[in-house]
Design an enzyme around this catalytic site. Structure first.
Site, mmCIF file in Angstrom:
data_model
loop_
_atom_site.group_PDB
_atom_site.id
_atom_site.type_symbol
_atom_site.label_atom_id
_atom_site.label_comp_id
_atom_site.label_asym_id
_atom_site.label_seq_id
_atom_site.Cartn_x
_atom_site.Cartn_y
_atom_site.Cartn_z
ATOM 1 C CG ASN A 210 -64.210 -6.742 82.523
ATOM 2 O OD1 ASN A 210 -64.844 -6.653 83.568
ATOM 3 N ND2 ASN A 210 -64.196 -7.843 81.789
ATOM 4 C CG ASP B 146 -65.915 -11.743 83.672
ATOM 5 O OD1 ASP B 146 -65.870 -10.635 83.082
ATOM 6 O OD2 ASP B 146 -65.113 -12.078 84.558
ATOM 7 N N GLY C 124 -66.399 -11.476 88.937
ATOM 8 C CA GLY C 124 -66.809 -12.453 87.920
ATOM 9 C C GLY C 124 -68.272 -12.316 87.522
ATOM 10 C CE1 TYR D 92 -46.587 -8.384 93.732
ATOM 11 C CE2 TYR D 92 -48.858 -9.100 94.074
ATOM 12 C CZ TYR D 92 -47.727 -8.432 94.520
ATOM 13 O OH TYR D 92 -47.730 -7.808 95.743
ATOM 14 N NE ARG D 93 -53.006 -8.654 84.543
ATOM 15 C CZ ARG D 93 -54.345 -8.600 84.379
ATOM 16 N NH1 ARG D 93 -55.086 -7.836 85.187
ATOM 17 N NH2 ARG D 93 -54.928 -9.284 83.445
ATOM 18 C CB SER E 44 -60.498 -17.960 80.663
ATOM 19 O OG SER E 44 -60.066 -17.448 81.885
ATOM 20 C CG ASN E 45 -63.691 -15.468 84.857
ATOM 21 O OD1 ASN E 45 -62.989 -16.430 85.119
ATOM 22 N ND2 ASN E 45 -63.618 -14.323 85.522
HETATM 23 O O1 KDG Z 1 -63.885 -10.019 85.842
HETATM 24 C C1 KDG Z 1 -63.152 -10.801 86.757
HETATM 25 C C2 KDG Z 1 -61.706 -10.486 86.567
HETATM 26 O O2 KDG Z 1 -61.453 -9.202 87.032
HETATM 27 C C3 KDG Z 1 -60.796 -11.429 87.287
HETATM 28 O O3 KDG Z 1 -61.003 -12.732 86.824
HETATM 29 C C4 KDG Z 1 -59.350 -11.070 87.123
HETATM 30 O O4 KDG Z 1 -59.179 -10.936 84.771
HETATM 31 C C5 KDG Z 1 -59.018 -10.425 85.831
HETATM 32 C C6 KDG Z 1 -58.485 -9.077 85.870
HETATM 33 O O5 KDG Z 1 -57.748 -8.767 84.940
HETATM 34 O O6 KDG Z 1 -58.788 -8.317 86.770
#
Ligand code: KDG
Length: 316
Positions: A166, A258, A255, A105-106, A37-38
Site C-alpha cells: 500500500n 484491500d 479500496g 490531515y492525519r 479496516s477495509n
Molecule cells: O486502500 C484504501 C486506502 O488508501 C484508503 O482507505 C485510505 O487508508 C487509507 C490511506 O491511508 O490512504
C-alpha cells in the site's frame, strides 16, 4: 478470537459531491476509510471473523469510525480511544477522469501514536493470519515498531503474515519505503503488491520480476495485482497468471487492493487452492470499484458466488 487480525489507521473521508479542484467544491459526504479496516470488513462480509487493532481520538469522528467498523461485524475490542490526539481525516479530489487524488490531515493523529506495548500477544497468536500494510509502517516510528513487533509475534506463533505494501508516497519518501518494506519481507508469508508498487519498490518491470525480487528477499508467496488484468501468483515452485474480471462501470478504484486482499485471504481460510483464492481476490476487487466508497460494494460470500457464476440476483 478472530481468525484474522489487522493493524492500522482508519480515518473519516470527505468525498466531494462534484469533480474539480477542492477549492470549488461546495459539499462533501463523509465516509469511513482505512486500508486495514477495509480489509477486515471485506473478510467479515465473506463470513470470517476479523479483528482490527488501532487508536481513534476521543472525538465525534472517532466515535463514528468505531461504530461503523463495529457495525460491519469487525471486532474492535483492541481499539484504544486516545484522549490526547484526534482521529485522522482525509479529502478526496475527483479530477473528472482517472484515479482520485487524496489530501491527508492525519499527522499526529491518535492512530499514529500506536506502540508495540499495546499489542495483545494472545489475541494475535490465536489468529490464522495477521494482515499488515506499508501505510501503518509509514505513519510514525512507533507505528513501524508496532508493525515489526506484531510480525515477530505472529511468526513466533505460526500465524501467517500477509503484507500489502500500500505504497503512499504522501506519507514517506520512496527510498525509506523501499528500505522498510524490503526488510519486512523477511518475515512475510504472503506479499500482495500492485504491479506499479512492485516496480517502484524493486526497480524492475514485469510481474515475474517483481515476484522474483520479493521471493529473493524472503516472501513465501507473492501475488502481483494487475488491476483489470487479473493477478500473477508466484511461489518458490509455481507461477500462474489468473485472469481478471471485466468491469464496465468502475467509478472509484480506491479500496480495490484491500478488497483483493480480503477475497484472497478468505479463500485461504476456506482451504481453497491458491489460484481459487486469487479468483476471489480479483472478484472482490472488481465489485468494490463499481460503487463510490472503499467498502460499500464488498461482496458477501453468496454475492461472490453469484458474481463468479454470472448469476443475476432477483431484483423485484
Ligand atoms: O486502500 C484504501 C486506502 O488508501 C484508503 O482507505 C485510505 O487508508 C487509507 C490511506 O491511508 O490512504
Amino acid at each position: 478470537m478472530p481468525e484474522v487480525v489487522t493493524l492500522g489507521e482508519t480515518m473519516v473521508c470527505l468525498n466531494p459531491l462534484r469533480p474539480g479542484p477542492l477549492r470549488y467544491v461546495p459539499l462533501f459526504a463523509k465516509s469511513v476509510a482505512g486500508a486495514e479496516s477495509n480489509f477486515a470488513i471485506g473478510v467479515a462480509r465473506l463470513g470470517h471473523s476479523a479483528g482490527w487493532i488501532s487508536r481513534v481520538g476521543d472525538d465525534e469522528f472517532g466515535r463514528y469510525v468505531l461504530s461503523f467498523v463495529r457495525g460491519e461485524g469487525v471486532d474492535v475490542s483492541r481499539v484504544k480511544v486516545d484522549g490526547a490526539a484526534p482521529t485522522g481525516i482525509y479529502f478526496k479530489e475527483l479530477p473528472g477522469q482517472g484515479d482520485p487524488r487524496v489530501y491527508y490531515y492525519r499527522a499526529g493523529s491518535a492512530a499514529s501514536r500506536m506502540s508495540p506495548g499495546e499489542l495483545d500477544e494472545e489475541y494475535l497468536a490465536s489468529a490464522r493470519f495477521l494482515h499488515l500494510t506499508g501505510i501503518t509502517a509509514a505513519l510514525s516510528e512507533s507505528c513501524l515498531a508496532t508493525v515489526r513487533a506484531a510480525q515477530v509475534m505472529a511468526r513466533a506463533h505460526g500465524v501467517g503474515v500477509v503484507l500489502d505494501p500500500n505504497l503512499r508516497l504522501k506519507l514517506w519518501p520512496l527510498a525509506r519505503a523501499r528500505e522498510v518494506i524490503r526488510g519486512l519481507l523477511q518475515m512475510t508469508d504472503v506479499f500482495l503488491p500492485g504491479l506499479e508498487e512492485g516496480q517502484q519498490l524493486f526497480g524492475v518491470e514485469t510481474a515475474a520480476e517483481v515476484a522474483d525480487a520479493a521471493l529473493a528477499l524472503g516472501a513465501g508467496q507473492v501475488v502481483v495485482k494487475l488491476g483489470a488484468g487479473g493477478a500473477y501468483l508466484a511461489t518458490a515452485g509455481a507461477r500462474v497468471h489468473v485472469e481478471g474480471c471485466a468491469v464496465r462501470n468502475a467509478v472509484d478504484t480506491i479500496g480495490a487492493g484491500d478488497a483483493f486482499a480480503a477475497g484472497f485471504v478468505a479463500g485461504l481460510l476456506r482451504g481453497l487452492p491458491e489460484v481459487e483464492a486469487v479468483r476471489l481476490g480479483n472478484a472482490a476487487g472488481a465489485r468494490v470499484v463499481t460503487v463510490p466508497g472503499d467498502v460499500e460494494a464488498l461482496p458477501t460470500w453468496e454475492e461472490m458466488q453469484d458474481y463468479l457464476a454470472s448469476r443475476q440476483p432477483v431484483a423485484r
